[in-house]
Design a protein around this motif. Structure first.
Motif, PDB file in Angstrom:
ATOM      1  N   TYR A 173      22.605  -6.565 -24.290  1.00  0.00           N
ATOM      2  CA  TYR A 173      23.182  -6.450 -22.954  1.00  0.00           C
ATOM      3  C   TYR A 173      24.528  -5.736 -22.981  1.00  0.00           C
ATOM      4  O   TYR A 173      24.864  -4.978 -22.064  1.00  0.00           O
ATOM      5  N   LEU A 174      25.324  -5.960 -24.024  1.00  0.00           N
ATOM      6  CA  LEU A 174      26.616  -5.283 -24.123  1.00  0.00           C
ATOM      7  C   LEU A 174      26.421  -3.781 -24.304  1.00  0.00           C
ATOM      8  O   LEU A 174      27.106  -2.975 -23.654  1.00  0.00           O
ATOM      9  N   VAL A 175      25.503  -3.399 -25.183  1.00  0.00           N
ATOM     10  CA  VAL A 175      25.234  -1.973 -25.393  1.00  0.00           C
ATOM     11  C   VAL A 175      24.729  -1.343 -24.102  1.00  0.00           C
ATOM     12  O   VAL A 175      25.144  -0.237 -23.726  1.00  0.00           O
ATOM     13  N   LYS A 176      23.860  -2.052 -23.394  1.00  0.00           N
ATOM     14  CA  LYS A 176      23.341  -1.530 -22.133  1.00  0.00           C
ATOM     15  C   LYS A 176      24.466  -1.365 -21.121  1.00  0.00           C
ATOM     16  O   LYS A 176      24.563  -0.320 -20.448  1.00  0.00           O
ATOM     17  N   ASP A 177      25.329  -2.373 -20.988  1.00  0.00           N
ATOM     18  CA  ASP A 177      26.459  -2.277 -20.057  1.00  0.00           C
ATOM     19  C   ASP A 177      27.369  -1.108 -20.413  1.00  0.00           C
ATOM     20  O   ASP A 177      27.765  -0.323 -19.541  1.00  0.00           O
ATOM     21  N   ALA A 178      27.728  -1.002 -21.685  1.00  0.00           N
ATOM     22  CA  ALA A 178      28.652   0.055 -22.119  1.00  0.00           C
ATOM     23  C   ALA A 178      28.040   1.433 -21.929  1.00  0.00           C
ATOM     24  O   ALA A 178      28.725   2.381 -21.511  1.00  0.00           O
ATOM     25  N   ASP A 179      26.759   1.558 -22.207  1.00  0.00           N
ATOM     26  CA  ASP A 179      26.062   2.834 -22.057  1.00  0.00           C
ATOM     27  C   ASP A 179      26.024   3.249 -20.585  1.00  0.00           C
ATOM     28  O   ASP A 179      26.350   4.392 -20.229  1.00  0.00           O
ATOM     29  N   THR A 180      25.650   2.313 -19.720  1.00  0.00           N
ATOM     30  CA  THR A 180      25.559   2.609 -18.294  1.00  0.00           C
ATOM     31  C   THR A 180      26.922   2.948 -17.717  1.00  0.00           C
ATOM     32  O   THR A 180      27.079   3.944 -16.989  1.00  0.00           O
ATOM     33  N   LEU A 181      27.917   2.137 -18.041  1.00  0.00           N
ATOM     34  CA  LEU A 181      29.262   2.379 -17.515  1.00  0.00           C
ATOM     35  C   LEU A 181      29.804   3.717 -18.006  1.00  0.00           C
ATOM     36  O   LEU A 181      30.431   4.469 -17.247  1.00  0.00           O
ATOM     37  N   SER A 182      29.558   4.048 -19.255  1.00  0.00           N
ATOM     38  CA  SER A 182      30.041   5.320 -19.799  1.00  0.00           C
ATOM     39  C   SER A 182      29.357   6.501 -19.124  1.00  0.00           C
ATOM     40  O   SER A 182      29.983   7.526 -18.843  1.00  0.00           O
ATOM     41  N   ASN A 183      28.051   6.373 -18.870  1.00  0.00           N
ATOM     42  CA  ASN A 183      27.345   7.432 -18.150  1.00  0.00           C
ATOM     43  C   ASN A 183      27.974   7.684 -16.787  1.00  0.00           C
ATOM     44  O   ASN A 183      28.131   8.825 -16.347  1.00  0.00           O
ATOM     45  N   ILE A 184      28.318   6.601 -16.112  1.00  0.00           N
ATOM     46  CA  ILE A 184      28.929   6.732 -14.792  1.00  0.00           C
ATOM     47  C   ILE A 184      30.314   7.352 -14.895  1.00  0.00           C
ATOM     48  O   ILE A 184      30.678   8.244 -14.119  1.00  0.00           O
ATOM     49  N   LEU A 185      31.085   6.919 -15.873  1.00  0.00           N
ATOM     50  CA  LEU A 185      32.469   7.380 -15.993  1.00  0.00           C
ATOM     51  C   LEU A 185      32.571   8.865 -16.287  1.00  0.00           C
ATOM     52  O   LEU A 185      33.472   9.546 -15.792  1.00  0.00           O
ATOM     53  N   THR A 223      17.732  14.179  -3.409  1.00  0.00           N
ATOM     54  CA  THR A 223      18.936  14.971  -3.155  1.00  0.00           C
ATOM     55  C   THR A 223      20.020  14.628  -4.178  1.00  0.00           C
ATOM     56  O   THR A 223      19.937  13.612  -4.881  1.00  0.00           O
ATOM     57  N   PHE A 224      21.026  15.472  -4.210  1.00  0.00           N
ATOM     58  CA  PHE A 224      22.164  15.257  -5.111  1.00  0.00           C
ATOM     59  C   PHE A 224      22.852  13.937  -4.798  1.00  0.00           C
ATOM     60  O   PHE A 224      23.251  13.192  -5.696  1.00  0.00           O
ATOM     61  N   ALA A 225      22.974  13.615  -3.506  1.00  0.00           N
ATOM     62  CA  ALA A 225      23.619  12.363  -3.112  1.00  0.00           C
ATOM     63  C   ALA A 225      22.803  11.151  -3.554  1.00  0.00           C
ATOM     64  O   ALA A 225      23.362  10.098  -3.863  1.00  0.00           O
ATOM     65  N   ASP A 226      21.475  11.297  -3.586  1.00  0.00           N
ATOM     66  CA  ASP A 226      20.615  10.202  -4.056  1.00  0.00           C
ATOM     67  C   ASP A 226      20.989   9.788  -5.476  1.00  0.00           C
ATOM     68  O   ASP A 226      20.913   8.608  -5.840  1.00  0.00           O
ATOM     69  N   THR A 227      21.372  10.780  -6.289  1.00  0.00           N
ATOM     70  CA  THR A 227      21.721  10.498  -7.683  1.00  0.00           C
ATOM     71  C   THR A 227      22.873   9.515  -7.769  1.00  0.00           C
ATOM     72  O   THR A 227      22.843   8.553  -8.549  1.00  0.00           O
ATOM     73  N   ALA A 228      23.894   9.752  -6.955  1.00  0.00           N
ATOM     74  CA  ALA A 228      25.056   8.858  -6.968  1.00  0.00           C
ATOM     75  C   ALA A 228      24.678   7.464  -6.501  1.00  0.00           C
ATOM     76  O   ALA A 228      25.127   6.459  -7.072  1.00  0.00           O
ATOM     77  N   VAL A 229      23.845   7.387  -5.475  1.00  0.00           N
ATOM     78  CA  VAL A 229      23.406   6.078  -4.984  1.00  0.00           C
ATOM     79  C   VAL A 229      22.625   5.340  -6.066  1.00  0.00           C
ATOM     80  O   VAL A 229      22.788   4.132  -6.254  1.00  0.00           O
ATOM     81  N   SER A 230      21.796   6.075  -6.802  1.00  0.00           N
ATOM     82  CA  SER A 230      20.988   5.435  -7.850  1.00  0.00           C
ATOM     83  C   SER A 230      21.866   4.804  -8.913  1.00  0.00           C
ATOM     84  O   SER A 230      21.554   3.729  -9.436  1.00  0.00           O
ATOM     85  N   TYR A 231      22.993   5.448  -9.218  1.00  0.00           N
ATOM     86  CA  TYR A 231      23.872   4.877 -10.236  1.00  0.00           C
ATOM     87  C   TYR A 231      24.763   3.785  -9.679  1.00  0.00           C
ATOM     88  O   TYR A 231      25.144   2.874 -10.407  1.00  0.00           O
ATOM     89  N   MET A 232      25.097   3.842  -8.408  1.00  0.00           N
ATOM     90  CA  MET A 232      25.778   2.698  -7.807  1.00  0.00           C
ATOM     91  C   MET A 232      24.885   1.459  -7.860  1.00  0.00           C
ATOM     92  O   MET A 232      25.365   0.340  -8.036  1.00  0.00           O
ATOM     93  N   ALA A 233      23.578   1.681  -7.721  1.00  0.00           N
ATOM     94  CA  ALA A 233      22.636   0.558  -7.756  1.00  0.00           C
ATOM     95  C   ALA A 233      22.618  -0.114  -9.123  1.00  0.00           C
ATOM     96  O   ALA A 233      22.215  -1.281  -9.236  1.00  0.00           O
ATOM     97  N   TRP A 234      23.068   0.600 -10.150  1.00  0.00           N
ATOM     98  CA  TRP A 234      23.111  -0.010 -11.478  1.00  0.00           C
ATOM     99  C   TRP A 234      24.150  -1.124 -11.548  1.00  0.00           C
ATOM    100  O   TRP A 234      24.113  -1.932 -12.476  1.00  0.00           O
ATOM    101  N   PHE A 235      25.068  -1.155 -10.605  1.00  0.00           N
ATOM    102  CA  PHE A 235      26.044  -2.243 -10.586  1.00  0.00           C
ATOM    103  C   PHE A 235      25.349  -3.595 -10.467  1.00  0.00           C
ATOM    104  O   PHE A 235      25.853  -4.603 -10.969  1.00  0.00           O
ATOM    105  N   TRP A 236      24.203  -3.621  -9.802  1.00  0.00           N
ATOM    106  CA  TRP A 236      23.492  -4.899  -9.646  1.00  0.00           C
ATOM    107  C   TRP A 236      22.925  -5.393 -10.970  1.00  0.00           C
ATOM    108  O   TRP A 236      22.580  -6.564 -11.097  1.00  0.00           O
TER     109      TRP A 236
END
Length: 299
Positions: A173-185, A223-236
């Protein structure tokens, strides 16, 4: 793998060879992945210091976590053809796990498991019985060699004590969190979707899944905006409170919104009143989702 807890530099040197091959084949995208890996290690180690569940780990176990962070994407070294194109459907988690087994005879279930499952949305993959694992769609797409290795890791995981199983899960779970957060950053999530229409529109299906605290399927991104929404959804799907609080403190959702809207505005040659109205509507959708995320995690 002899002395792998303390001889991390040898592993890094070996990984470095593969990452350099990787970047040579497809420089732009793969250089991002190289530096992404370094960021995952940095972010993951910061999260490990902030999250209480990791505070009691021995130095040896902390090194195991760091090695899992470092190795999480090593399988990407093999997902490219010689012409630099990516192999569709390639499971770099399973490939990375196999490389660690073949190269270092690694048998650390925590590290192997974290590398295996970090690229999956289904983090309960480890808990599957052998029968259910064999029926899993991702498992069935693997080669015979990879299937045998995954089955071995699965069997060894199920043989652990409950305490050791929990440690393995915590590392995953830590690796998954760090990987996802880094992708977003570092916005690497944007790169594969630059060909999507840069219009100020969020697809209904994408927005509805995100606002309902569900994953957005990549196949639904239009759409390009969909991409950002998809990664915001990763917060859940973040596991650790330290991950969530760090991201909120750094205003990561707001930065995603501003970045994507800025890209859209820069790409539109003539912002008509109609387009301006669409931009405002899209910004409002982002704000609704951001408010929901912040309210959910501050209650």
């Amino acid at each position: 793998m002899p002395n792998y807890y303390t001889d991390v530099l040898d592993v890094f040197r070996a990984a470095d060879i593969y990452y350099k091959r990787y970047t040579a084949l497809n420089k732009d995208w793969l250089m991002l992945k190289y530096f992404h890996t370094l960021q995952v290690v940095k972010v993951g180690e910061e999260l490990m210091q902030s999250e209480p569940i990791f505070h009691q780990l021995s130095d040896k176990d902390k090194q195991r976590v760091s090695l899992a962070l470092l190795m999480h994407d090593i399988g990407r070294a093999f997902e490219l053809r010689e012409d630099g194109s990516k192999i569709e459907g390639f499971q770099h988690g399973a490939a990375g796990m196999q490389w660690l087994i073949d190269t270092y005879q690694l048998n650390d279930i925590a590290i192997l498991s974290a590398v295996l499952v970090h690229d999956q949305t289904d983090m309960d993959f480890l808990d599957l019985s052998e029968k259910d694992l064999c029926l899993h769609p991702r498992f069935q797409k693997l080669s015979d060699t990879l299937q045998n290795s995954v089955l071995t890791v699965n069997q060894q995981y199920h043989s652990l004590s409950n305490k050791d199983k929990q440690f393995v899960k915590n590392v995953c779970y830590l690796v998954k969190d760090a990987d996802t957060l880094s992708n977003i950053l570092d916005y690497t999530f944007i790169i594969p979707y630059r060909n999507k229409p840069k219009i100020p529109v969020i697809s209904d299906k994408v927005f509805n899944r995100a606002i309902q605290r569900e994953y957005v399927l990549f196949s639904d991104i239009q759409t390009f905006a969909d991409t950002a929404v998809s990664y915001m959804a990763w917060f859940w799907k973040f596991t650790y409170n330290a991950t969530i609080q760090w991201a909120l403190k750094e205003n990561v959702p707001e930065k995603i919104k501003e970045y994507v809207l800025s890209e859209i505005k820069n790409d539109v040659a003539n912002i008509t009143p109609q387009i301006q109205e669409q931009i405002q509507k899209t910004a409002g959708c982002f704000d609704e989702l951001i408010n929901q995320i912040r309210n959910y995690y501050t209650v």
